[in-house]
Scaffold this active site. Structure first.
Site, mmCIF file in Angstrom:
data_model
loop_
_atom_site.group_PDB
_atom_site.id
_atom_site.type_symbol
_atom_site.label_atom_id
_atom_site.label_comp_id
_atom_site.label_asym_id
_atom_site.label_seq_id
_atom_site.Cartn_x
_atom_site.Cartn_y
_atom_site.Cartn_z
ATOM 1 N N CYS A 130 2.538 5.503 10.315
ATOM 2 C CA CYS A 130 2.973 4.140 9.984
ATOM 3 C C CYS A 130 4.427 3.928 10.342
ATOM 4 O O CYS A 130 4.836 2.827 10.689
ATOM 5 C CB CYS A 130 2.733 3.853 8.512
ATOM 6 S SG CYS A 130 3.429 5.088 7.451
ATOM 7 N N GLU A 159 1.672 -3.317 15.880
ATOM 8 C CA GLU A 159 1.514 -1.878 15.650
ATOM 9 C C GLU A 159 0.342 -1.364 16.495
ATOM 10 O O GLU A 159 -0.729 -1.965 16.513
ATOM 11 C CB GLU A 159 1.224 -1.645 14.169
ATOM 12 C CG GLU A 159 1.018 -0.183 13.836
ATOM 13 C CD GLU A 159 0.838 0.053 12.342
ATOM 14 O OE1 GLU A 159 -0.057 -0.577 11.741
ATOM 15 O OE2 GLU A 159 1.588 0.866 11.792
HETATM 16 N N1 LIG Z 1 0.159 2.143 7.293
HETATM 17 C C1 LIG Z 1 -0.638 3.150 7.522
HETATM 18 O O1 LIG Z 1 -0.356 4.260 7.115
HETATM 19 C C2 LIG Z 1 -1.936 2.924 8.215
HETATM 20 C C3 LIG Z 1 -2.138 1.864 9.070
HETATM 21 N N2 LIG Z 1 -3.336 1.724 9.696
HETATM 22 C C4 LIG Z 1 -3.528 0.597 10.627
HETATM 23 O O2 LIG Z 1 -4.685 -0.083 10.226
HETATM 24 C C5 LIG Z 1 -5.584 -0.247 11.314
HETATM 25 C C6 LIG Z 1 -6.995 -0.226 10.809
HETATM 26 O O3 LIG Z 1 -7.311 1.021 10.229
HETATM 27 P P1 LIG Z 1 -8.310 1.049 9.013
HETATM 28 O O4 LIG Z 1 -8.761 2.391 8.720
HETATM 29 O O5 LIG Z 1 -9.374 0.039 9.271
HETATM 30 O O6 LIG Z 1 -7.297 0.611 7.847
HETATM 31 P P2 LIG Z 1 -7.616 -0.154 6.522
HETATM 32 O O7 LIG Z 1 -6.342 -0.721 6.017
HETATM 33 O O8 LIG Z 1 -8.747 -1.077 6.670
HETATM 34 O O9 LIG Z 1 -8.075 1.032 5.559
HETATM 35 C C7 LIG Z 1 -7.235 1.715 4.654
HETATM 36 C C8 LIG Z 1 -7.986 1.939 3.350
HETATM 37 O O10 LIG Z 1 -8.306 0.696 2.753
HETATM 38 C C9 LIG Z 1 -9.703 0.636 2.455
HETATM 39 N N3 LIG Z 1 -10.125 -0.765 2.511
HETATM 40 C C10 LIG Z 1 -10.509 -1.481 3.596
HETATM 41 N N4 LIG Z 1 -10.819 -2.741 3.237
HETATM 42 C C11 LIG Z 1 -10.632 -2.836 1.911
HETATM 43 C C12 LIG Z 1 -10.754 -3.882 0.960
HETATM 44 N N5 LIG Z 1 -11.159 -5.107 1.311
HETATM 45 N N6 LIG Z 1 -10.470 -3.644 -0.335
HETATM 46 C C13 LIG Z 1 -10.043 -2.415 -0.702
HETATM 47 N N7 LIG Z 1 -9.919 -1.378 0.141
HETATM 48 C C14 LIG Z 1 -10.188 -1.581 1.440
HETATM 49 C C15 LIG Z 1 -10.319 1.534 3.501
HETATM 50 O O11 LIG Z 1 -11.608 1.916 3.150
HETATM 51 C C16 LIG Z 1 -9.319 2.667 3.529
HETATM 52 O O12 LIG Z 1 -9.520 3.538 2.445
HETATM 53 C C17 LIG Z 1 -5.245 0.881 12.243
HETATM 54 O O13 LIG Z 1 -5.591 0.558 13.542
HETATM 55 C C18 LIG Z 1 -3.773 1.003 12.056
HETATM 56 O O14 LIG Z 1 -3.101 0.109 12.901
HETATM 57 C C19 LIG Z 1 -4.358 2.589 9.448
HETATM 58 C C20 LIG Z 1 -4.218 3.646 8.607
HETATM 59 C C21 LIG Z 1 -2.951 3.933 7.980
HETATM 60 N N1 BAL Z 2 4.724 10.989 7.291
HETATM 61 C C1 BAL Z 2 4.433 9.620 7.470
HETATM 62 C C2 BAL Z 2 3.473 9.069 6.481
HETATM 63 C C3 BAL Z 2 2.660 7.894 6.982
HETATM 64 O O1 BAL Z 2 2.465 7.710 8.179
HETATM 65 O O2 BAL Z 2 2.159 7.149 6.151
#
Ligand SMILES: NC(=O)C1=CN([C@@H]2O[C@H](COP(=O)(O)OP(=O)(O)OC[C@H]3O[C@@H](n4cnc5c(N)ncnc54)[C@H](O)[C@@H]3O)[C@@H](O)[C@H]2O)C=CC1
Ligand code: BAL
Ligand code: NA
Length: 505
Positions: free
Chosen positions: A295, A394
């Site tokens: 992130c 991103e």
């Molecule tokens: N900031 C970070 O650390 C992260 C950013 N991302 C970004 O997000 C994009 C999509 O990845 P995803 O895995 O689809 O991320 P996401 O944000 O959809 O998922 C993260 C978590 O939220 C849960 N989730 C999804 N929809 C929800 C809802 N309506 N209510 C409650 N929980 C919910 C998922 O099951 C997972 O556990 C990636 O392409 C990336 O750009 C993904 C993972 C980590």
């Molecule tokens: N070490 C970075 C943690 C993250 O990407 O959420």
């Protein structure tokens, strides 16, 4: 350390201290991103399972064995969990790698951080005992006040897939240290090691309901957790759009949330760097570590025009040298991205950059020698302008975009030209300049002469659309505490005398 061969454990939901089949009996496939094969299944929780887990959490808070524990008693559980994680490090690192695709040695280092994080919050849990009641000085003698720091209650922890067990730990360790009962919903794309944490909790005898683990889809298992009236708080790490949904749903119940969302962090490189190769390596690490799925990745290189040609030439040489392979191979430095969806999303962002007129200086495609798996070459994009999607959005993959600058003012303007505000890095010998940039960066984290090192003692989190609230350090403990004011009238035999007293009875 030898990389062990391993069988994927077949687990159920971890609720109330035991393994339970989801009520609807649904399961989701586990996919190894290195070969696209289904290697097992995880249980898929739904609303009904969430409700059972919430009741178990409430009951844990009411029971003496969890609800009346001291910080020192909880510290013992946290240390026991840390010891078990350490004992199982090779297996956990392997499970993480085949579920997430990150190089095995990175996964192993994440597991070390998991251990350290549980131990750190064990220390903070102990320290909480002496801080849980503090006097507050008043200007009156007829009252005295103290403040209690109590567990907030039942907390829902929703985590992403990029550091599966580590992001779980960043939330679970402080929540348990504070004395909350937690319900974890890991990402459906990488849940194996979070389920193994359930087994560890069972082995160390963590009281039932103190932590439940519900794997499943976001809209089926995450969403009911957010909307459950008996869940007191949600801590979330993931994408911006999901963060918005969570905040909107939580707002209906005035439920507090902390959100750690995405980023598009800058790395500003001046021509007075200490050493070209060192600066190049930090630039690579800042963007390509964890297969670029961080992130806080410093995915916008802002380089001073005077050194741009030699810097980019050297960056290219270093990039060509990165070993892309099955992440279980010993010196792998870049594995596959997490999923078919992420692979397509990253390639689409690269092709849009091309369509918009940017130059793909290196990479941009699947490496030729890897026919299966979600592999993408480390990619460097130049001739970028600030209206392009690749500058603004991103990527969450190994893609670095580059812009040059002439003056400090221009560099800071470019650095802050983003809706996000998670991290920012500056590489320069001039520490006064670094100080000026530290103040000017609109971010929650600043790296000077490095990018990405992340420790458990300082706070972690962003501003702008990268979210709010801080994890790690003592800041995270505060997320899981209720601050209660207790005010006592110390002269109860003296009337308050606000109303006119009626005649005596
Ligand atoms: N900031 C970070 O650390 C992260 C950013 N991302 C970004 O997000 C994009 C999509 O990845 P995803 O895995 O689809 O991320 P996401 O944000 O959809 O998922 C993260 C978590 O939220 C849960 N989730 C999804 N929809 C929800 C809802 N309506 N209510 C409650 N929980 C919910 C998922 O099951 C997972 O556990 C990636 O392409 C990336 O750009 C993904 C993972 C980590
Ligand atoms: N070490 C970075 C943690 C993250 O990407 O959420
Ligand atoms: Na997976």
């Amino acid at each position: 350390m030898a990389i062990p061969n391993i069988r994927i454990p077949c687990r159920q939901l971890f609720i109330d201290g035991e393994w339970r089949e989801p009520l609807k009996k649904n399961r989701l496939p586990i996919i190894n991103p290195a070969n696209e094969e289904i290697i097992g299944y995880i249980p898929a929780a739904t609303e009904e399972d969430v409700d059972i887990a919430v009741k178990a959490a409430r009951s844990a808070l009411r029971r003496e064995d969890w609800g009346s524990t001291t910080g020192a008693q909880r510290a013992k559980y946290l240390r026991a969990i840390a010891a078990k994680v350490l004992e199982k490090k090779p297996e956990l690192a392997t499970l993480e790698t085949i579920d997430n695709g990150k190089p095995w040695f990175e996964a192993a280092s994440d597991i070390d951080d998991v251990v350290a994080c549980f131990e750190y919050y064990a220390d903070l849990a102990e320290a909480l005992d002496s801080k849980k009641k503090t006097e507050v000085k008043l200007h009156l003698d007829s009252f005295k006040t103290h403040v209690l720091r109590e567990p907030l209650g039942v907390v829902g922890l929703i985590t992403p897939w990029n550091y599966p067990l580590l992001m779980t730990t960043w939330k679970v360790a402080p929540a348990l240290a504070a004395g909350c009962a937690a319900i974890l919903k890991p990402s459906e794309l990488a849940s194996i090691t979070s389920l193994e944490l359930g087994e560890i909790c069972r082995e160390v005898g963590l009281p039932p309901g103190a932590l439940s683990i519900l794997t499943g889809l976001g809209h089926e298992a995450g969403s009911p957790l957010v909307s459950h009236p008996d869940v007191d708080k949600i801590a979330f790490t993931g994408s911006g759009p999901t963060g918005v949904k969570i905040m909107t749903a939580a707002a209906q119940l005035v439920k507090p949330v902390t959100l750690e969302l995405g980023g598009k962090s800058p790395i500003v490189v001046f021509d007075d760097i200490h050493d070209l190769d060192i600066a190049v390596e930090w630039t690579l690490f800042g963007c390509f570590w964890t297969n670029g799925q961080i992130c806080s990745a410093t995915s916008r290189l802002i380089i001073q025009e005077t050194i741009a040609p030699q810097f980019l030439a050297r960056l290219l040489e270093w990039t060509k040298n990165i070993k892309i392979s099955d992440p279980l191979e010993e010196d792998c430095k870049l594995g596959p991205v997490i999923s078919r969806g992420q692979y397509e999303k990253v390639l689409k962002l690269i092709s849009t950059a091309k369509d918009e007129g940017a130059t793909i200086l290196y990479g941009g495609d699947r490496p030729e020698h890897l026919k299966k798996g979600y592999y993408i070459q480390p990619t460097i994009i130049t001739d970028v302008d600030t209206t392009m999607e690749i500058w603004k959005e991103e990527v969450f993959g190994p893609v670095l975009c580059v812009k040059t600058f002439k003056t400090e003012e221009e560099a800071i303007e470019l650095a802050n030209d983003t809706k996000y505000g998670l991290g920012a890095a500056i590489l320069s010998k001039d520490l006064e300049r670094c100080e000026r940039f530290t103040k000017a960066f609109q971010s929650g984290i600043v790296w000077i002469n490095c990018s990405q090192p992340c420790f458990w003692q300082p706070p972690w989190g962003g501003k702008k659309r990268s979210g709010f609230g801080r994890e790690l350090g003592e800041w995270s403990l505060e997320n899981y505490l209720n601050i209660k004011q207790v005010t006592q009238y110390v002269t109860p035999d003296e009337p308050w005398a606000f109303y006119k007293s009626p005649s005596k009875l």
